[in-house]
Design an enzyme around this catalytic site. Structure first.
Site, PDB file in Angstrom:
ATOM      1  N   ARG A  75       0.801  -1.133   0.013  1.00  0.00           N
ATOM      2  CA  ARG A  75      -0.129   0.002  -0.128  1.00  0.00           C
ATOM      3  C   ARG A  75       0.822   1.331   0.120  1.00  0.00           C
ATOM      4  NH1 ARG A  75      -2.137   3.459   4.362  1.00  0.00           N
ATOM      5  NH2 ARG A  75      -3.820   4.556   3.464  1.00  0.00           N
ATOM      6  N   HIS A 119      -3.085  10.750   0.263  1.00  0.00           N
ATOM      7  CA  HIS A 119      -2.493  10.816   1.574  1.00  0.00           C
ATOM      8  C   HIS A 119      -1.783  12.252   1.889  1.00  0.00           C
ATOM      9  CE1 HIS A 119      -1.027   7.586   4.463  1.00  0.00           C
ATOM     10  NE2 HIS A 119      -0.645   8.554   5.065  1.00  0.00           N
ATOM     11  N   GLU A 164      -7.509   8.605   5.694  1.00  0.00           N
ATOM     12  CA  GLU A 164      -7.777   9.433   6.831  1.00  0.00           C
ATOM     13  C   GLU A 164      -8.353  10.800   6.742  1.00  0.00           C
ATOM     14  OE1 GLU A 164      -4.546   9.064   9.800  1.00  0.00           O
ATOM     15  OE2 GLU A 164      -4.499   7.165   9.729  1.00  0.00           O
ATOM     16  N   ASN A 289      -7.458   2.312   9.741  1.00  0.00           N
ATOM     17  CA  ASN A 289      -6.112   2.603  10.246  1.00  0.00           C
ATOM     18  C   ASN A 289      -6.398   2.559  11.851  1.00  0.00           C
ATOM     19  OD1 ASN A 289      -5.178   2.880   7.855  1.00  0.00           O
ATOM     20  ND2 ASN A 289      -4.650   4.878   7.838  1.00  0.00           N
ATOM     21  N   TYR A 291      -4.538   2.376  15.740  1.00  0.00           N
ATOM     22  CA  TYR A 291      -3.486   2.478  16.556  1.00  0.00           C
ATOM     23  C   TYR A 291      -3.677   2.376  17.912  1.00  0.00           C
ATOM     24  CZ  TYR A 291      -0.941   3.964  12.443  1.00  0.00           C
ATOM     25  OH  TYR A 291      -0.082   3.916  10.949  1.00  0.00           O
ATOM     26  N   GLU A 354      -3.530   0.220   7.999  1.00  0.00           N
ATOM     27  CA  GLU A 354      -2.554   0.642   8.966  1.00  0.00           C
ATOM     28  C   GLU A 354      -2.663   0.219  10.305  1.00  0.00           C
ATOM     29  OE1 GLU A 354      -1.362   4.788   9.114  1.00  0.00           O
ATOM     30  OE2 GLU A 354      -1.796   5.088   6.965  1.00  0.00           O
TER      31      GLU A 354
HETATM   32  C1  PNW Z   1      -1.570   7.870  10.347  1.00  0.00           C
HETATM   33  N1  PNW Z   1      -3.502  11.573  15.315  1.00  0.00           N
HETATM   34  O1  PNW Z   1      -1.605   9.230  10.853  1.00  0.00           O
HETATM   35  C2  PNW Z   1      -1.259   8.121   8.939  1.00  0.00           C
HETATM   36  O2  PNW Z   1      -2.030   7.743   7.881  1.00  0.00           O
HETATM   37  C3  PNW Z   1       0.279   7.770   8.753  1.00  0.00           C
HETATM   38  O3  PNW Z   1       0.688   8.658   7.468  1.00  0.00           O
HETATM   39  C4  PNW Z   1       1.051   7.942   9.896  1.00  0.00           C
HETATM   40  O4  PNW Z   1       2.660   7.978   9.506  1.00  0.00           O
HETATM   41  C5  PNW Z   1       0.515   7.098  10.786  1.00  0.00           C
HETATM   42  O5  PNW Z   1      -0.819   7.236  10.864  1.00  0.00           O
HETATM   43  C6  PNW Z   1       1.501   7.318  12.199  1.00  0.00           C
HETATM   44  O6  PNW Z   1       1.064   8.572  13.015  1.00  0.00           O
HETATM   45  C7  PNW Z   1      -2.093   9.610  11.999  1.00  0.00           C
HETATM   46  O7  PNW Z   1      -3.030  12.724  15.854  1.00  0.00           O
HETATM   47  C8  PNW Z   1      -1.498  11.013  12.369  1.00  0.00           C
HETATM   48  O8  PNW Z   1      -4.561  11.021  15.697  1.00  0.00           O
HETATM   49  C9  PNW Z   1      -1.987  11.640  13.579  1.00  0.00           C
HETATM   50  C10 PNW Z   1      -3.130  11.013  14.219  1.00  0.00           C
HETATM   51  C11 PNW Z   1      -3.507   9.677  13.720  1.00  0.00           C
HETATM   52  C12 PNW Z   1      -3.184   9.233  12.694  1.00  0.00           C
END
Ligand code: PNW
Length: 446
Positions: A75, A119, A164, A289, A291, A354
């Site tokens: 991706r 992106h 996102e 995505n 985290y 992700e």
């Molecule tokens: C995502 N937040 O970004 C992106 O899709 C990627 O490009 C990035 O490298 C990855 O997650 C890790 O950060 C985010 O502040 C950036 O909530 C910030 C946030 C969430 C996702």
């Protein structure tokens, strides 16, 4: 026995501005991230994506490395300003050629290309004309999608329109922590709608011959307690982070409670008749995505936040270990999120587009011994397996990220790669997690 079926798509992800570099080559125009990164104080350490991981020049080696790891899919994103340097008008063939070479190289190695059209690197001239808060940007995006599809449609079967849109709208135009760095709550809400509209229009341009999806950053939100203020905070955050995007895409309407929360910010006059019908044409797949989960509470002191319209919410501490981003590690949130999607929305094929963890130089022994990342990925893949066991239509998983890269406003400090990049020499070294992931793919599961 593994719960992942043999067709499960195992991949890794990156994005254009975070890895390519070569920002002035072959006719590429400036994007909002070039401008933002050059603004003093915007990015930690003054880092920029000007060189990044130099992937623009090193892609053949990078693809060979993906093949060695056994990745089935890659991706990546296309830089709009390489393809349309000013955001409109005819395609820049040299920009398209780069992506033709990249996709051909992937296909030669048996790796499925999974391009994302956007992106976050909006051509700067489109921001100068108003950016995503302006409806015309959605129309421009659909044109760009059509041009790109014409050039690469014979090689690509699965497209993703946006990555996102929450970040683009609320970090870009709300908190100003991302490009273009504006702090205008009403503009952020308009941006969210025009991003969704752009997705709908682009999907119409791509759909005749391919599958089209969108990637959202979703989370699992839990209230700190059963106190009404905490419950309301959780409803609001879930509304802004998840339902403001999921509902129009999968149910064809905005959630009424969120519209009410946002009433003071905007009356939604920017939503035209027919928009929701276009946005709500079901995607062929939904990218997620994920985290970290969010534990939230009602606050008493108004704070500026990305959650426009809800200044009285605060993020609480769940007491779990954290990554270098300060994000709590809790794979149960991913399982809960997947089960919730199955319960509340129509069943479209899902892909984790992700998932991963950042550590810094101190946390990763010799740069490559990343035990904590292996534990993170293993835990989250176990959540995926359990979700599949509960009937969730999860079809694939992409690790974020293949390479250490430019982590937006955090610069090059946090390292998300399963492959280490020595930025001084651009040398790539697979970390322990890369070897571990290669083995997971080879076995078809954990
Ligand atoms: C995502 N937040 O970004 C992106 O899709 C990627 O490009 C990035 O490298 C990855 O997650 C890790 O950060 C985010 O502040 C950036 O909530 C910030 C946030 C969430 C996702």
């Amino acid at each position: 026995m593994s719960t992942f079926d043999p067709g499960f798509l195992w991949g890794a992800a990156t994005s254009s501005y975070q890895i390519e570099g070569a920002v002035t080559e072959d006719g590429r125009g400036p994007s909002i991230w070039d401008t933002f990164a050059a603004t003093p104080g915007a990015v930690r350490g003054g880092d920029t994506g000007a060189v990044a991981a130099d992937h623009y020049h090193r892609f053949p080696g990078d693809v060979a490395l993906m093949a060695e790891l056994g990745l089935r899919a890659y991706r990546f994103s296309l830089a709009w300003p390489r393809i349309q340097p000013t955001g409109s008008g005819p395609a820049n063939q040299r920009g398209l050629d780069f992506y033709r070479r990249l996709t051909d190289t992937l296909l030669d190695h048996g790796i499925q290309p999974w391009p994302t059209l956007y992106h976050w690197d909006l051509p700067q001239p489109l921001e100068d004309a108003g950016g995503w808060p302006v409806r015309d940007t959605a129309e421009r995006f659909a044109e760009y999608a059509a041009l790109t599809h014409e050039a690469l449609g014979d090689r690509v079967t699965h497209w993703t329109t946006l990555n996102e849109p929450w970040c683009s709208a609320f970090l870009g135009y709300g908190t100003g922590r991302h490009a273009p760095g504006r702090r205008e709550p009403a503009a952020a809400v308009r941006a969210a709608h025009h991003l969704l509209l752009g997705h709908g229009l682009a999907a119409e341009a791509l759909r005749d011959s391919a599958r089209v999806g969108i990637t959202l950053n979703l989370t699992h939100v839990t209230p700190l307690s059963a106190d009404p203020a905490d419950l309301d905070a959780a409803r609001r955050i879930d509304g802004m982070q998840n339902r403001l995007f999921l509902d129009p895409l999968l149910r064809g309407s905005y959630p009424v409670d969120v519209l009410a929360d946002l009433h003071e910010v905007t009356a939604f006059g920017h939503v035209h008749d027919g928009d929701l019908k276009r946005i709500g044409a079901l995607p062929d797949h939904l990218g997620i995505n994920y985290y970290a989960p969010m534990l939230v509470a009602g606050g008493t002191t108004p704070a500026q936040s990305a959650y426009v319209g809800s200044p009285l919410v605060r993020i609480a501490d769940g007491g779990r270990p954290r990554t270098a981003m300060g994000w709590e590690i809790d794979e149960r949130g991913l399982l809960e999120l997947l089960l919730r999607l199955r319960a509340d929305y129509p069943a479209v094929p899902l892909y984790i587009t992700e998932n991963g963890a950042a550590f810094d130089d101190v946390m990763e022994r010799d740069g490559v011994h990343d035990t904590d990342r292996i534990a993170y990925l293993d835990g989250h893949l176990r959540s995926c397996a359990r979700a599949i066991g509960h009937g969730v239509p999860l079809r694939g998983y992409f690790v974020w990220s293949l390479l250490d890269n430019f982590e937006w406003s955090f610069g090059y400090g946090p390292r998300f790669g399963i492959v280490h990049v020595d930025y001084a020499t651009q040398r790539r070294t697979p970390k322990d997690s890369a070897h571990w992931y290669a083995e997971v793919i080879r076995r078809g599961g954990l």
